[in-house]
Design a protein around this motif. Structure first.
Motif, PDB file in Angstrom:
ATOM      1  N   ARG A   7       0.860  -1.190   0.000  1.00 27.14           N
ATOM      2  CA  ARG A   7       0.000   0.000   0.000  1.00 27.14           C
ATOM      3  C   ARG A   7       0.889   1.230   0.000  1.00 27.14           C
ATOM      4  NH1 ARG A   7      -5.263   0.639   2.922  1.00 27.14           N
ATOM      5  NH2 ARG A   7      -5.029  -1.602   2.959  1.00 27.14           N
ATOM      6  N   PHE A   8       0.625   2.154  -0.937  1.00 24.37           N
ATOM      7  CA  PHE A   8       1.440   3.365  -0.993  1.00 24.37           C
ATOM      8  C   PHE A   8       0.678   4.493  -1.666  1.00 24.37           C
ATOM      9  CE2 PHE A   8       2.337   0.553  -4.482  1.00 24.37           C
ATOM     10  CZ  PHE A   8       2.337   1.356  -5.608  1.00 24.37           C
ATOM     11  N   ARG A   9       1.152   5.710  -1.427  1.00 30.27           N
ATOM     12  CA  ARG A   9       0.526   6.917  -1.960  1.00 30.27           C
ATOM     13  C   ARG A   9       1.625   7.758  -2.612  1.00 30.27           C
ATOM     14  NH1 ARG A   9      -4.632   8.714  -0.502  1.00 30.27           N
ATOM     15  NH2 ARG A   9      -4.767   7.302   1.253  1.00 30.27           N
ATOM     16  N   PRO A  10       1.768   7.665  -3.942  1.00 31.12           N
ATOM     17  CA  PRO A  10       2.819   8.440  -4.603  1.00 31.12           C
ATOM     18  C   PRO A  10       2.459   9.923  -4.648  1.00 31.12           C
ATOM     19  CG  PRO A  10       1.455   7.385  -6.241  1.00 31.12           C
ATOM     20  CD  PRO A  10       0.975   6.897  -4.892  1.00 31.12           C
ATOM     21  N   GLN A  14       3.113  11.979  -9.871  1.00 27.84           N
ATOM     22  CA  GLN A  14       3.672  10.705 -10.327  1.00 27.84           C
ATOM     23  C   GLN A  14       2.612   9.619 -10.535  1.00 27.84           C
ATOM     24  OE1 GLN A  14       6.844   9.364  -7.812  1.00 27.84           O
ATOM     25  NE2 GLN A  14       7.905  11.336  -7.883  1.00 27.84           N
ATOM     26  N   ALA A  15       1.367   9.903 -10.172  1.00 28.65           N
ATOM     27  CA  ALA A  15       0.322   8.876 -10.200  1.00 28.65           C
ATOM     28  C   ALA A  15       0.073   8.338 -11.610  1.00 28.65           C
ATOM     29  CB  ALA A  15      -0.976   9.414  -9.603  1.00 28.65           C
ATOM     30  N   GLU A  16      -0.090   9.194 -12.587  1.00 27.24           N
ATOM     31  CA  GLU A  16      -0.380   8.717 -13.949  1.00 27.24           C
ATOM     32  C   GLU A  16       0.791   7.954 -14.547  1.00 27.24           C
ATOM     33  OE1 GLU A  16      -3.288   8.425 -15.460  1.00 27.24           O
ATOM     34  OE2 GLU A  16      -4.066   9.274 -13.591  1.00 27.24           O
ATOM     35  N   GLY A  17       1.997   8.411 -14.290  1.00 28.04           N
ATOM     36  CA  GLY A  17       3.170   7.690 -14.761  1.00 28.04           C
ATOM     37  C   GLY A  17       3.261   6.309 -14.139  1.00 28.04           C
ATOM     38  N   LEU A  18       2.869   6.213 -12.886  1.00 22.59           N
ATOM     39  CA  LEU A  18       2.871   4.939 -12.192  1.00 22.59           C
ATOM     40  C   LEU A  18       1.863   3.979 -12.822  1.00 22.59           C
ATOM     41  CD1 LEU A  18       4.065   3.374  -9.827  1.00 22.59           C
ATOM     42  CD2 LEU A  18       2.272   4.344  -8.394  1.00 22.59           C
ATOM     43  N   VAL A  19       0.696   4.493 -13.160  1.00 21.00           N
ATOM     44  CA  VAL A  19      -0.315   3.664 -13.821  1.00 21.00           C
ATOM     45  C   VAL A  19       0.244   3.110 -15.132  1.00 21.00           C
ATOM     46  CG1 VAL A  19      -2.562   3.721 -14.999  1.00 21.00           C
ATOM     47  CG2 VAL A  19      -2.287   4.806 -12.752  1.00 21.00           C
ATOM     48  N   SER A  20       0.892   3.955 -15.910  1.00 20.93           N
ATOM     49  CA  SER A  20       1.489   3.509 -17.174  1.00 20.93           C
ATOM     50  C   SER A  20       2.546   2.436 -16.935  1.00 20.93           C
ATOM     51  CB  SER A  20       2.121   4.683 -17.920  1.00 20.93           C
ATOM     52  OG  SER A  20       1.135   5.594 -18.301  1.00 20.93           O
ATOM     53  N   SER A  43      -7.272   4.245  -5.673  1.00 19.53           N
ATOM     54  CA  SER A  43      -8.451   4.848  -5.057  1.00 19.53           C
ATOM     55  C   SER A  43      -8.873   6.092  -5.841  1.00 19.53           C
ATOM     56  CB  SER A  43      -8.163   5.222  -3.600  1.00 19.53           C
ATOM     57  OG  SER A  43      -7.224   6.284  -3.542  1.00 19.53           O
ATOM     58  N   TYR A  44     -10.094   6.534  -5.581  1.00 13.33           N
ATOM     59  CA  TYR A  44     -10.648   7.725  -6.229  1.00 13.33           C
ATOM     60  C   TYR A  44     -10.444   8.978  -5.388  1.00 13.33           C
ATOM     61  CZ  TYR A  44     -13.144   5.118  -9.835  1.00 13.33           C
ATOM     62  OH  TYR A  44     -13.465   4.343 -10.904  1.00 13.33           O
ATOM     63  N   GLU A  45      -9.281   9.168  -4.863  1.00 10.81           N
ATOM     64  CA  GLU A  45      -9.001  10.342  -4.045  1.00 10.81           C
ATOM     65  C   GLU A  45      -8.163  11.338  -4.836  1.00 10.81           C
ATOM     66  OE1 GLU A  45      -8.268   8.897   0.300  1.00 10.81           O
ATOM     67  OE2 GLU A  45      -7.488   7.401  -1.109  1.00 10.81           O
ATOM     68  N   ARG A  46      -8.125  12.571  -4.354  1.00 15.50           N
ATOM     69  CA  ARG A  46      -7.317  13.591  -5.017  1.00 15.50           C
ATOM     70  C   ARG A  46      -5.854  13.162  -5.097  1.00 15.50           C
ATOM     71  NH1 ARG A  46      -8.440  19.752  -4.133  1.00 15.50           N
ATOM     72  NH2 ARG A  46     -10.409  18.773  -4.594  1.00 15.50           N
ATOM     73  N   GLN A  47      -5.331  12.615  -4.019  1.00 18.02           N
ATOM     74  CA  GLN A  47      -3.998  12.008  -4.016  1.00 18.02           C
ATOM     75  C   GLN A  47      -4.240  10.506  -3.834  1.00 18.02           C
ATOM     76  OE1 GLN A  47      -1.193  13.344  -1.070  1.00 18.02           O
ATOM     77  NE2 GLN A  47       0.392  11.972  -1.822  1.00 18.02           N
ATOM     78  N   PRO A  48      -4.343   9.776  -4.945  1.00 23.21           N
ATOM     79  CA  PRO A  48      -4.781   8.385  -4.856  1.00 23.21           C
ATOM     80  C   PRO A  48      -3.802   7.484  -4.107  1.00 23.21           C
ATOM     81  CG  PRO A  48      -4.051   8.891  -7.083  1.00 23.21           C
ATOM     82  CD  PRO A  48      -4.047  10.181  -6.323  1.00 23.21           C
TER      83      PRO A  48
END
Length: 93
Positions: A7-10, A14-20, A43-48
């Protein structure tokens, strides 16, 4: 069966790059004996928050992977230095 969850919160940038990166992952883990599958949840949070969920036949299979060179490669490429890691035993389905 064992389920391992990281479990982590980037940082937000960096979130979209992580998804890719997860979509284009190397799949080295897939070849390990006892590996049953992987899911990455966001998650559907501002900082997912992200959950990296892997399923393993048993603890021995997971331990063997965690001691493998493939895991070292995956760990070195990780942006989640502050991730929490927990193993669970599946006791009902």
């Amino acid at each position: 069966m064992i389920v391992a969850i990281s479990r982590f919160r980037p940082p937000p940038d960096q979130a979209e790059g992580l998804v890719s990166r997860f979509r284009e992952r190397s799949r080295l883990v897939d070849a390990h004996a006892g590996f049953l599958g992987l899911e990455v949840l966001r998650s559907y949070e501002r900082q997912p928050e992200f959950l990296l969920v892997t399923r393993w036949r048993d603890r021995e299979a997971l331990r063997a992977y965690l001691q493998s060179p493939d895991f070292q490669v995956a760990r070195a490429a990780s942006v989640a230095e502050d991730a929490t890691f927990t193993m669970y035993e599946v006791v009902g389905e």
